[in-house]
Write an enzyme that holds these catalytic residues in place. Structure first.
Site, PDB file in Angstrom:
ATOM      1  N   SER A   9       0.896  -1.235  -0.051  1.00 50.37           N
ATOM      2  CA  SER A   9       0.060  -0.038  -0.062  1.00 50.37           C
ATOM      3  C   SER A   9       1.010   1.373  -0.052  1.00 50.37           C
ATOM      4  CB  SER A   9      -0.814  -0.215   1.248  1.00 50.37           C
ATOM      5  OG  SER A   9      -1.700   1.327   1.266  1.00 50.37           O
ATOM      6  N   HIS A  34      -1.446  -1.174  -4.285  1.00 52.53           N
ATOM      7  CA  HIS A  34      -2.457  -0.761  -3.675  1.00 52.53           C
ATOM      8  C   HIS A  34      -2.532   0.512  -3.359  1.00 52.53           C
ATOM      9  CE1 HIS A  34      -5.936  -1.540  -1.150  1.00 52.53           C
ATOM     10  NE2 HIS A  34      -5.898  -0.625  -0.419  1.00 52.53           N
ATOM     11  N   ASP A  36      -4.686   3.924  -1.873  1.00 54.75           N
ATOM     12  CA  ASP A  36      -5.897   4.418  -1.184  1.00 54.75           C
ATOM     13  C   ASP A  36      -6.470   5.577  -1.297  1.00 54.75           C
ATOM     14  OD1 ASP A  36      -6.249   1.952   0.448  1.00 54.75           O
ATOM     15  OD2 ASP A  36      -3.995   2.359   1.101  1.00 54.75           O
ATOM     16  N   MET A  38      -8.855   8.498  -0.533  1.00 53.09           N
ATOM     17  CA  MET A  38      -9.786   8.898   0.576  1.00 53.09           C
ATOM     18  C   MET A  38     -10.322  10.285   0.526  1.00 53.09           C
ATOM     19  SD  MET A  38      -7.492   7.488   4.016  1.00 53.09           S
ATOM     20  CE  MET A  38      -6.706   5.992   3.845  1.00 53.09           C
ATOM     21  N   HIS A  67      -8.285   1.646  -4.301  1.00 55.44           N
ATOM     22  CA  HIS A  67      -9.209   1.353  -3.179  1.00 55.44           C
ATOM     23  C   HIS A  67     -10.101   2.797  -2.776  1.00 55.44           C
ATOM     24  CE1 HIS A  67      -9.755   0.321   1.356  1.00 55.44           C
ATOM     25  NE2 HIS A  67     -10.990   0.614   0.959  1.00 55.44           N
ATOM     26  N   MET A  69     -12.044   5.079  -1.097  1.00 56.52           N
ATOM     27  CA  MET A  69     -12.600   5.374   0.073  1.00 56.52           C
ATOM     28  C   MET A  69     -13.582   6.550   0.236  1.00 56.52           C
ATOM     29  SD  MET A  69      -9.858   3.726   2.673  1.00 56.52           S
ATOM     30  CE  MET A  69      -8.652   3.572   1.262  1.00 56.52           C
ATOM     31  N   MET A 138     -12.220  -5.348   4.848  1.00 53.50           N
ATOM     32  CA  MET A 138     -11.186  -4.398   5.685  1.00 53.50           C
ATOM     33  C   MET A 138     -10.896  -5.112   7.117  1.00 53.50           C
ATOM     34  SD  MET A 138     -10.329  -1.969   3.945  1.00 53.50           S
ATOM     35  CE  MET A 138      -9.541  -1.174   5.141  1.00 53.50           C
ATOM     36  N   ASP A 176      -6.932  -6.084   4.110  1.00 54.80           N
ATOM     37  CA  ASP A 176      -6.370  -4.785   4.109  1.00 54.80           C
ATOM     38  C   ASP A 176      -6.443  -4.316   5.533  1.00 54.80           C
ATOM     39  OD1 ASP A 176      -5.421  -2.477   3.784  1.00 54.80           O
ATOM     40  OD2 ASP A 176      -7.298  -1.853   2.138  1.00 54.80           O
TER      41      ASP A 176
END
Ligand code: DX5
Ligand code: ZN
Length: 217
Positions: A9, A34, A36, A38, A67, A69, A138, A176
Protein backbone atom coordinates in the site's frame (compact mmCIF):
# COMPACT_ATOMS: atom_id res chain seq x y z
CA UNK A 1 -6.82 -21.62 -4.41
CA UNK A 2 -5.05 -18.82 -6.31
CA UNK A 3 -1.41 -17.96 -5.70
CA UNK A 4 -0.87 -15.49 -2.83
CA UNK A 5 -0.46 -11.97 -4.08
CA UNK A 6 1.11 -9.13 -2.12
CA UNK A 7 -0.26 -5.65 -2.82
CA UNK A 8 1.94 -3.10 -1.02
CA UNK A 9 0.00 0.00 0.00
CA UNK A 10 1.46 3.27 -1.25
CA UNK A 11 -0.14 5.02 1.74
CA UNK A 12 2.79 3.83 3.87
CA UNK A 13 5.47 4.98 1.41
CA UNK A 14 7.23 8.36 1.28
CA UNK A 15 4.58 10.73 -0.13
CA UNK A 16 7.29 13.09 -1.39
CA UNK A 17 8.53 10.25 -3.60
CA UNK A 18 5.60 8.03 -4.53
CA UNK A 19 7.15 6.94 -7.83
CA UNK A 20 10.15 5.60 -5.93
CA UNK A 21 7.77 3.59 -3.75
CA UNK A 22 6.20 2.06 -6.83
CA UNK A 23 9.63 1.30 -8.30
CA UNK A 24 10.68 -0.44 -5.09
CA UNK A 25 7.63 -2.70 -5.34
CA UNK A 26 8.40 -3.55 -8.96
CA UNK A 27 12.07 -4.17 -8.16
CA UNK A 28 11.09 -7.17 -6.02
CA UNK A 29 9.18 -8.74 -8.91
CA UNK A 30 5.80 -7.90 -7.35
CA UNK A 31 3.01 -7.02 -9.74
CA UNK A 32 0.35 -5.23 -7.67
CA UNK A 33 0.29 -1.79 -6.05
CA UNK A 34 -2.53 -0.85 -3.68
CA UNK A 35 -3.54 2.82 -3.91
CA UNK A 36 -5.82 4.23 -1.19
CA UNK A 37 -8.11 7.07 -2.20
CA UNK A 38 -9.78 8.91 0.70
CA UNK A 39 -12.26 11.80 0.58
CA UNK A 40 -12.30 13.15 4.16
CA UNK A 41 -16.01 12.21 4.42
CA UNK A 42 -16.36 8.45 4.15
CA UNK A 43 -13.12 8.24 6.13
CA UNK A 44 -11.53 10.99 8.23
CA UNK A 45 -8.44 11.39 6.05
CA UNK A 46 -7.37 12.62 2.60
CA UNK A 47 -4.89 11.06 0.20
CA UNK A 48 -4.50 11.07 -3.56
CA UNK A 49 -6.57 12.07 -6.57
CA UNK A 50 -6.72 10.85 -10.18
CA UNK A 51 -3.93 13.23 -11.17
CA UNK A 52 -1.52 11.49 -8.81
CA UNK A 53 -2.54 8.09 -10.17
CA UNK A 54 -2.07 9.30 -13.76
CA UNK A 55 1.41 10.60 -12.92
CA UNK A 56 2.36 7.27 -11.35
CA UNK A 57 0.96 5.41 -14.36
CA UNK A 58 3.49 7.15 -16.63
CA UNK A 59 6.28 5.73 -14.52
CA UNK A 60 4.96 2.28 -13.64
CA UNK A 61 3.71 -0.90 -15.27
CA UNK A 62 2.35 -2.30 -11.99
CA UNK A 63 -1.25 -3.45 -11.65
CA UNK A 64 -2.94 -0.52 -9.90
CA UNK A 65 -5.37 -1.82 -7.28
CA UNK A 66 -7.32 1.35 -6.48
CA UNK A 67 -9.31 1.34 -3.24
CA UNK A 68 -11.90 4.12 -3.26
CA UNK A 69 -12.87 5.21 0.26
CA UNK A 70 -15.42 7.74 -0.94
CA UNK A 71 -19.03 8.64 -0.14
CA UNK A 72 -19.75 8.94 -3.87
CA UNK A 73 -17.51 6.41 -5.62
CA UNK A 74 -19.80 6.30 -8.67
CA UNK A 75 -18.67 9.87 -9.49
CA UNK A 76 -15.02 8.89 -9.59
CA UNK A 77 -14.84 5.53 -11.37
CA UNK A 78 -14.27 7.18 -14.74
CA UNK A 79 -11.50 9.61 -13.69
CA UNK A 80 -9.60 6.81 -11.96
CA UNK A 81 -10.07 4.45 -14.92
CA UNK A 82 -8.74 7.16 -17.23
CA UNK A 83 -5.84 7.74 -14.84
CA UNK A 84 -4.74 4.14 -15.34
CA UNK A 85 -6.38 2.08 -12.61
CA UNK A 86 -6.50 -1.65 -13.39
CA UNK A 87 -8.93 -2.58 -10.63
CA UNK A 88 -11.30 -0.22 -8.83
CA UNK A 89 -12.86 -1.26 -5.53
CA UNK A 90 -15.88 0.49 -4.06
CA UNK A 91 -17.30 0.27 -0.55
CA UNK A 92 -20.62 -1.39 0.23
CA UNK A 93 -21.59 1.09 2.98
CA UNK A 94 -22.54 4.38 1.29
CA UNK A 95 -25.87 4.67 -0.55
CA UNK A 96 -25.51 4.62 -4.33
CA UNK A 97 -26.15 2.13 -7.14
CA UNK A 98 -23.59 -0.55 -6.27
CA UNK A 99 -24.43 -3.00 -9.07
CA UNK A 100 -24.58 -0.19 -11.62
CA UNK A 101 -21.24 1.22 -10.48
CA UNK A 102 -19.55 -2.20 -10.61
CA UNK A 103 -20.90 -2.65 -14.16
CA UNK A 104 -19.71 0.85 -15.06
CA UNK A 105 -16.20 0.05 -13.80
CA UNK A 106 -16.21 -3.06 -16.02
CA UNK A 107 -17.45 -1.06 -19.00
CA UNK A 108 -14.54 1.33 -18.44
CA UNK A 109 -12.19 -1.62 -18.99
CA UNK A 110 -11.17 -2.17 -15.36
CA UNK A 111 -11.69 -5.05 -12.98
CA UNK A 112 -14.11 -4.30 -10.14
CA UNK A 113 -14.13 -5.01 -6.44
CA UNK A 114 -16.49 -4.60 -3.48
CA UNK A 115 -15.16 -3.63 -0.04
CA UNK A 116 -16.65 -4.46 3.37
CA UNK A 117 -15.88 -2.42 6.49
CA UNK A 118 -15.32 -4.41 9.70
CA UNK A 119 -18.93 -3.83 10.84
CA UNK A 120 -20.43 -4.86 7.48
CA UNK A 121 -21.40 -8.55 7.37
CA UNK A 122 -20.33 -10.91 4.60
CA UNK A 123 -24.00 -11.28 3.58
CA UNK A 124 -23.96 -7.72 2.22
CA UNK A 125 -21.50 -8.85 -0.47
CA UNK A 126 -23.40 -12.03 -1.31
CA UNK A 127 -25.64 -10.60 -4.06
CA UNK A 128 -22.58 -9.24 -5.88
CA UNK A 129 -20.29 -12.28 -5.78
CA UNK A 130 -20.95 -13.30 -9.38
CA UNK A 131 -20.31 -9.73 -10.56
CA UNK A 132 -16.99 -8.88 -8.94
CA UNK A 133 -13.35 -9.72 -9.60
CA UNK A 134 -12.42 -9.14 -5.97
CA UNK A 135 -13.95 -8.83 -2.51
CA UNK A 136 -11.91 -6.78 -0.05
CA UNK A 137 -12.39 -7.47 3.64
CA UNK A 138 -11.21 -4.53 5.75
CA UNK A 139 -9.34 -5.88 8.76
CA UNK A 140 -9.17 -2.40 10.36
CA UNK A 141 -11.54 0.57 10.27
CA UNK A 142 -10.42 2.34 7.06
CA UNK A 143 -8.75 5.74 7.08
CA UNK A 144 -5.26 5.23 8.42
CA UNK A 145 -2.34 2.85 8.09
CA UNK A 146 -0.56 1.31 11.03
CA UNK A 147 -3.60 0.03 12.93
CA UNK A 148 -3.94 -3.36 14.62
CA UNK A 149 -5.37 -6.30 12.70
CA UNK A 150 -8.84 -7.40 13.79
CA UNK A 151 -8.77 -11.16 14.26
CA UNK A 152 -12.57 -11.22 14.45
CA UNK A 153 -12.56 -10.61 10.67
CA UNK A 154 -11.13 -14.10 10.02
CA UNK A 155 -14.59 -15.67 10.21
CA UNK A 156 -15.87 -13.24 7.55
CA UNK A 157 -12.96 -14.18 5.27
CA UNK A 158 -13.71 -17.84 5.86
CA UNK A 159 -17.41 -17.36 5.01
CA UNK A 160 -16.63 -15.56 1.73
CA UNK A 161 -14.08 -18.23 0.81
CA UNK A 162 -16.69 -20.92 1.51
CA UNK A 163 -19.26 -19.25 -0.76
CA UNK A 164 -16.60 -18.90 -3.45
CA UNK A 165 -15.74 -22.59 -3.26
CA UNK A 166 -19.34 -23.85 -3.03
CA UNK A 167 -20.43 -21.74 -6.00
CA UNK A 168 -17.40 -22.36 -8.19
CA UNK A 169 -16.57 -18.64 -8.30
CA UNK A 170 -13.11 -17.19 -8.79
CA UNK A 171 -13.09 -13.66 -7.35
CA UNK A 172 -9.94 -12.75 -5.44
CA UNK A 173 -10.33 -12.38 -1.68
CA UNK A 174 -8.26 -9.46 -0.42
CA UNK A 175 -7.49 -8.31 3.13
CA UNK A 176 -6.43 -4.80 4.10
CA UNK A 177 -5.31 -3.41 7.43
CA UNK A 178 -2.71 -4.58 9.93
CA UNK A 179 -1.56 -7.40 7.65
CA UNK A 180 1.99 -8.49 8.44
CA UNK A 181 4.17 -11.58 8.72
CA UNK A 182 2.07 -12.87 11.64
CA UNK A 183 -1.46 -11.99 10.51
CA UNK A 184 -0.99 -12.64 6.77
CA UNK A 185 -0.70 -16.43 7.17
CA UNK A 186 -3.84 -16.45 9.37
CA UNK A 187 -5.74 -14.64 6.59
CA UNK A 188 -4.37 -17.12 4.05
CA UNK A 189 -5.52 -20.04 6.20
CA UNK A 190 -9.02 -18.50 6.29
CA UNK A 191 -9.07 -18.29 2.48
CA UNK A 192 -7.62 -14.89 1.52
CA UNK A 193 -5.29 -14.78 -1.49
CA UNK A 194 -4.50 -11.07 -1.87
CA UNK A 195 -2.73 -9.15 0.89
CA UNK A 196 -2.54 -5.41 1.22
CA UNK A 197 0.51 -4.58 3.31
CA UNK A 198 1.37 -0.97 4.12
CA UNK A 199 3.39 -0.36 7.26
CA UNK A 200 4.74 -3.91 7.42
CA UNK A 201 6.15 -3.50 3.90
CA UNK A 202 7.32 0.10 3.47
CA UNK A 203 8.22 0.38 7.16
CA UNK A 204 10.20 -2.87 7.19
CA UNK A 205 13.98 -2.86 7.50
CA UNK A 206 14.01 -5.39 4.65
CA UNK A 207 10.86 -5.14 2.49
CA UNK A 208 12.35 -7.70 0.07
CA UNK A 209 12.20 -10.28 2.87
CA UNK A 210 8.52 -9.45 3.41
CA UNK A 211 7.87 -9.95 -0.31
CA UNK A 212 9.65 -13.32 -0.22
CA UNK A 213 7.77 -14.44 2.89
CA UNK A 214 4.39 -13.47 1.44
CA UNK A 215 5.03 -15.63 -1.62
CA UNK A 216 4.99 -18.63 0.74
CA UNK A 217 1.76 -17.78 2.57
C1 DX5 B 1 -6.45 1.88 5.41
C2 DX5 B 1 -6.04 1.51 4.01
C3 DX5 B 1 -4.97 0.53 3.96
C4 DX5 B 1 -3.68 0.92 4.63
C5 DX5 B 1 -3.16 -0.33 5.28
O1 DX5 B 1 -7.64 2.58 5.39
O2 DX5 B 1 -7.15 1.00 3.27
O3 DX5 B 1 -4.72 0.11 2.63
O4 DX5 B 1 -2.71 1.42 3.77
O5 DX5 B 1 -2.05 0.00 6.02
P1 DX5 B 1 -1.41 -1.01 7.07
O6 DX5 B 1 -0.91 -2.19 6.31
O7 DX5 B 1 -0.32 -0.17 7.68
O8 DX5 B 1 -2.47 -1.37 8.06
ZN1 ZN C 1 -6.70 0.11 1.25
Amino acid sequence: MSVPLLAPSLLASDHANLAAGARLVASFGLSWLHIDIMDGHFVPNLTFGPQTVAALRKDSGLFFDVHLMLDEPHRFAEPFAQAGANLISIHAEPRYDHAGTLAHIRALGCQCGLVLNPDTPAAVAEPFLTQVDLVLVMTVQPGFGGQSFRRDMLVKIFQLAEWRRERGLSFRLEVDGGVDLATGPACRAAGADTFVVGTAFFGAADPAAVARAAAGW
